[in-house]
Enzyme design. Sequence first.
Site, short mmCIF file in Angstrom:
data_model
loop_
_atom_site.label_atom_id
_atom_site.label_comp_id
_atom_site.label_asym_id
_atom_site.label_seq_id
_atom_site.Cartn_x
_atom_site.Cartn_y
_atom_site.Cartn_z
N HIS A 245 0.81 -1.22 0.00
CA HIS A 245 0.00 0.00 0.00
C HIS A 245 0.85 1.28 0.00
CE1 HIS A 245 0.39 -0.07 4.53
NE2 HIS A 245 0.42 1.24 4.34
N ASP B 32 0.10 -7.66 1.62
CA ASP B 32 0.52 -6.26 1.63
C ASP B 32 2.05 -6.13 1.63
OD1 ASP B 32 0.19 -3.53 1.52
OD2 ASP B 32 -0.03 -3.28 3.69
N SER C 1 4.65 2.56 7.82
CA SER C 1 4.27 1.41 7.00
C SER C 1 5.42 0.95 6.12
CB SER C 1 3.08 1.77 6.11
OG SER C 1 1.91 1.94 6.87
#
Length: 504
Positions: free
Chosen positions: A127, A157, A232
């Site tokens: 992402h 992911d 992230s």
Amino acid sequence: MTSNSFLRAARRTFTAGAAALLIGVATVPSLVAPAAADDGPASVADLAQGLLGAVVNISTSQRVKGTEGPGAVPMPQLPEGSPFQDFFDDFFKNRPGEQGNPSQKVQSLGSGFVVDAEQGIVVTNNHVIADADDIEVNFSDGVTLKATLVGTDTKTDVAVLKVDPKGHKLTAVKFGDSSKMRVGDWVMAIGNPFGLGGTVTVGIVSARNRDINSGPYDDFIQTDAAINRGNSGGPLFNSAGEVIGINTAIISPSGGSIGIGFSIPSQLAFGVVDQLRQFGETRRGWLGVRIQPVTDDIAESLGMATAKGALVAGVIKGGPVDNGTILAGDVIIKFDGRDVNEMRDLPRVVAESTVGKAVDVVIVRKGVEQTVKVTLGRLEDGEKLASGENGNTDKDTGDEAPAVSTASVLGMTVGDLNDETRTKFGIAAEVSGVVITEVAKDSAAAERGIQAGEVITEIAQESVATPKDVMDRIAALKEQGRKNALLMLASKSGELRFVTIRMD
């Protein structure tokens, strides 16, 4: 030193760590031994210094179309020489979407880490780089390199990038074994929160095996090490400086850290990264079954002592077990030597297996435990088969069946499945059994979500074809002292599920 004093000392160390951002050494030292068994490490400065060079910031840009189209505000027509002409020219003619400025650049920031210095391989979250037109990797010493996308996996992911290793001397970190991590073990997160640059936070493993419903293979490590937006794709390290997780999500009403962060365990991520590096895509094992949880009621109906395993609700046509090896109604309790305690355990262990591998699968069939041998297919091929199977809704073209006969049982009205009822409820030709024509409000069947138009194909793992079969099977179960009836239901398109209904 107490844990609290450790945290205070750690915060002071990391707040003053700007100089450490310029340091990137090739070797990673271990933590200094703790002063006492229950205390945290005396300092994490040496560990952080050795790891910062391998952790990178990921910046991406995406070109999006401007404000053209029916929703755009047109430039007003002004009289020549108007004093507002220059103002409107600046505002309207320089908008994204106008000639000379056809698109707008949207940027985002995240984190990543180098896992192969010789090849220039960087790992991050999918992402972080999704839909990006340009990807740049920024190192702790200020060097920036263009990155190319090697491969992504939306299910976990995970994304793999590549930079030119000749453009900068790289420092790499290696994956550790996340399965060895225990609740309470110290961990360190390094990333790029809010775009600030390399930032170190510490905490502990708060929980393991977390399912946050983000994907089919959820098995997250939960940590209270501060993780925020921009973290992230960054690594979560153990005390030996090994990556045991990829930071990917937080739970927070404000968007900032409240001490509930989640990391993809290295045990899952390592295999995905390896496949993306080799093939540019994932190649997961596939069993070819639809599954659902084994509840206490289902376990009792199947004669199982405890509720465990994954209940096979259906077998996909053309799949690896479409030869009768595994049947709907079987409960899978072990796969290739690994226990399947819950339904969600099975997809993960199957996906981690090699395509084409022959494995032993332990099942419970009609109360008897047995082992079958299965050769795995490829999940990506199986998804196409499953999609085609679900889309098959051809109508019945056979001869007209006899007049409908009905029966009432367990809050349901059931009838024969013939041309009339197939047409009325839109039931596919390949579905067989007894159709449910009505469900009484507030009945046990209604509580279980059973609806008119569904078809009962089996009761207690025995096929039924007429309303009388349904009545006889329920009566037999009551005579056996069973409290629940296990029904296999087919949807209008043929998808199967198991439901238990109280018979009291």
